[in-house]
Scaffold this motif. Structure first.
Motif, PDB file in Angstrom:
ATOM      1  N   GLY A  15      38.941  69.097  47.665  1.00 23.88           N
ATOM      2  CA  GLY A  15      40.187  69.128  48.412  1.00 23.88           C
ATOM      3  C   GLY A  15      41.411  68.833  47.575  1.00 23.88           C
ATOM      4  O   GLY A  15      41.354  68.730  46.355  1.00 23.88           O
ATOM      5  N   MET A  16      42.528  68.693  48.282  1.00 20.52           N
ATOM      6  CA  MET A  16      43.815  68.442  47.648  1.00 20.52           C
ATOM      7  C   MET A  16      44.490  67.260  48.338  1.00 20.52           C
ATOM      8  O   MET A  16      44.170  66.921  49.475  1.00 20.52           O
ATOM      9  N   VAL A  17      45.449  66.643  47.635  1.00 19.55           N
ATOM     10  CA  VAL A  17      46.142  65.462  48.138  1.00 19.55           C
ATOM     11  C   VAL A  17      47.641  65.720  48.100  1.00 19.55           C
ATOM     12  O   VAL A  17      48.165  66.262  47.120  1.00 19.55           O
ATOM     13  N   LEU A  18      48.360  65.345  49.161  1.00 19.32           N
ATOM     14  CA  LEU A  18      49.805  65.505  49.200  1.00 19.32           C
ATOM     15  C   LEU A  18      50.457  64.619  48.147  1.00 19.32           C
ATOM     16  O   LEU A  18      50.156  63.425  48.044  1.00 19.32           O
ATOM     17  N   ARG A  19      51.371  65.196  47.366  1.00 17.73           N
ATOM     18  CA  ARG A  19      52.000  64.507  46.245  1.00 17.73           C
ATOM     19  C   ARG A  19      52.970  63.431  46.721  1.00 17.73           C
ATOM     20  O   ARG A  19      53.697  63.622  47.705  1.00 17.73           O
ATOM     21  N   VAL A  36      56.293  63.959  49.283  1.00 16.47           N
ATOM     22  CA  VAL A  36      56.324  63.246  50.563  1.00 16.47           C
ATOM     23  C   VAL A  36      57.429  62.197  50.566  1.00 16.47           C
ATOM     24  O   VAL A  36      58.140  62.014  51.559  1.00 16.47           O
ATOM     25  N   GLY A  37      57.600  61.524  49.438  1.00 17.35           N
ATOM     26  CA  GLY A  37      58.641  60.503  49.333  1.00 17.35           C
ATOM     27  C   GLY A  37      60.023  61.077  49.549  1.00 17.35           C
ATOM     28  O   GLY A  37      60.864  60.484  50.252  1.00 17.35           O
ATOM     29  N   ALA A  38      60.290  62.241  48.964  1.00 16.32           N
ATOM     30  CA  ALA A  38      61.593  62.875  49.141  1.00 16.32           C
ATOM     31  C   ALA A  38      61.825  63.268  50.595  1.00 16.32           C
ATOM     32  O   ALA A  38      62.936  63.122  51.128  1.00 16.32           O
ATOM     33  N   ARG A  62      50.206  55.610  47.231  1.00 16.16           N
ATOM     34  CA  ARG A  62      51.424  54.924  46.804  1.00 16.16           C
ATOM     35  C   ARG A  62      52.590  55.165  47.759  1.00 16.16           C
ATOM     36  O   ARG A  62      53.468  54.307  47.910  1.00 16.16           O
ATOM     37  N   VAL A  63      52.593  56.307  48.427  1.00 18.03           N
ATOM     38  CA  VAL A  63      53.641  56.588  49.408  1.00 18.03           C
ATOM     39  C   VAL A  63      53.528  55.624  50.584  1.00 18.03           C
ATOM     40  O   VAL A  63      54.523  55.076  51.059  1.00 18.03           O
ATOM     41  N   GLY A 105      55.882  51.238  53.388  1.00 23.14           N
ATOM     42  CA  GLY A 105      55.338  50.350  54.418  1.00 23.14           C
ATOM     43  C   GLY A 105      54.916  51.112  55.656  1.00 23.14           C
ATOM     44  O   GLY A 105      55.195  50.695  56.789  1.00 23.14           O
ATOM     45  N   ILE A 106      54.231  52.220  55.462  1.00 20.82           N
ATOM     46  CA  ILE A 106      53.883  53.108  56.569  1.00 20.82           C
ATOM     47  C   ILE A 106      52.677  52.577  57.341  1.00 20.82           C
ATOM     48  O   ILE A 106      51.699  52.120  56.748  1.00 20.82           O
ATOM     49  N   LYS A 107      52.754  52.676  58.655  1.00 20.53           N
ATOM     50  CA  LYS A 107      51.667  52.250  59.538  1.00 20.53           C
ATOM     51  C   LYS A 107      50.755  53.438  59.811  1.00 20.53           C
ATOM     52  O   LYS A 107      51.227  54.488  60.258  1.00 20.53           O
ATOM     53  N   GLU A 108      49.479  53.300  59.539  1.00 23.22           N
ATOM     54  CA  GLU A 108      48.528  54.374  59.810  1.00 23.22           C
ATOM     55  C   GLU A 108      48.004  54.248  61.240  1.00 23.22           C
ATOM     56  O   GLU A 108      47.608  53.160  61.667  1.00 23.22           O
TER      57      GLU A 108
END
Length: 289
Positions: free
Chosen positions: A101-105, A109-111, A165-166, A171-174
């Motif tokens: 698979g692939m992972v969102l950079r 995502v930060g931008a 790291r994003v 401080g994102i809540k999953e």
């Protein structure tokens, strides 16, 4: 590009110097005739997604759609692809350490998340959420918490997920909608927004609907009936036709408890643990002459 002569000679329409509506800038050209006008300081959801055309989806229908048209809540989409890297606007890359698979950079995502934060008061109650199967299970209490906020930003994942790291940096809540995996976070995001928006003031026609439904008091909802009084040999329970509100309330409570205990023993145990036990009545002491 030419300009229509009639439009050129038409005086500009007067605008208010103040009012109840708010207008936000957008990077996308949208039809003003199709865009609902949002009341100032109304609750808003900002969605970071690779598929902005998936919204509003079902959120544009029924009560949530009507409430959006009335300006009771707002919805903005941030197209993740616009922040992609290189000629092809790549948003993902292979997992560090190998794997499928692939992972969102994180830079992409930060931008996008920084763009979503534009216009949000740093002091506002504005949770940032990532739809993830490893997150905390979404429930009615969480919906009430989100509805009490000023708004929220939702990151819809794709592929194998997003760079850790994003999540740490912002401080994102999953949040998870259940123990299953979908191809992306757009459907769960719509479900979560629906559950949240319907709790906003003025969205439901009958405010009591949100109080009596499933999960509002830690129990599943009692059975519901309507006309005709008899259908396929099955009649509405007599107590509901009695007109005795006390008996009806008692019956509904008993049915809610019965259904919860049978179908959701986990909820039933939690309900029992959170329900204060009534102290037993003291027996009158025997009278001594």
């Amino acid at each position: 590009m030419g300009v229509d002569a009639q439009a050129e000679n038409t005086p500009p329409r007067a605008t208010r110097s103040h009012g109840r509506v708010s207008i936000s800038a957008s990077h996308q050209i949208r039809s003003l005739m199709d865009e609902p006008v949002q009341l100032a300081r109304a609750w808003k959801a900002k969605i970071v997604t690779l598929f902005p055309d998936a919204f509003p989806g079902v959120l544009g229908l029924s009560l949530t759609g009507k409430a959006r048209d009335q300006g009771l809540w707002g919805l903005d989409t941030i197209d993740l692809r616009r922040f992609g890297v290189g000629k092809h606007r790549n948003v993902d890359d292979t997992p560090a350490g190998g794997g499928a698979g692939m992972v969102l950079r994180p830079d992409v995502v930060g931008a996008a998340l920084k763009e979503a934060a534009r216009g949000v008061d740093p002091k506002a109650d504005w949770p940032v959420v990532y739809m993830s199967p490893r997150g905390k299970r979404f429930d009615q209490a969480m919906a009430r918490r989100f509805a009490a906020a000023d708004g929220m930003t939702i990151l819809c994942g794709r592929f194998e997920g997003v760079d850790e790291r994003v999540l740490e940096h912002f401080g994102i809540k999953e949040v998870s909608m259940g123990d299953f995996v979908l191809t992306g976070g757009e459907l769960p995001a719509q479900a979560m927004i629906d559950a949240t928006v319907r709790l906003l003031p003025g969205v439901l026609g009958n405010a009591e609907s949100a109080v009596e439904e499933s999960h509002s008091n830690g129990l599943l909802e009692h059975p519901q009936y309507t006309r005709p009084a008899e259908w396929e040999g099955r009649a509405i329970p007599d107590v509901l036709m009695s007109g005795h509100h006390g008996h009806i309330e008692t019956w509904r409570r008993e049915m809610s408890e019965k259904i919860t205990a049978e179908r959701r023993p986990d909820m039933w145990e939690a309900h029992l643990a959170n329900t204060p036990r009534k102290a037993p009545k003291r027996k009158k002491a025997d009278r001594k002459d």
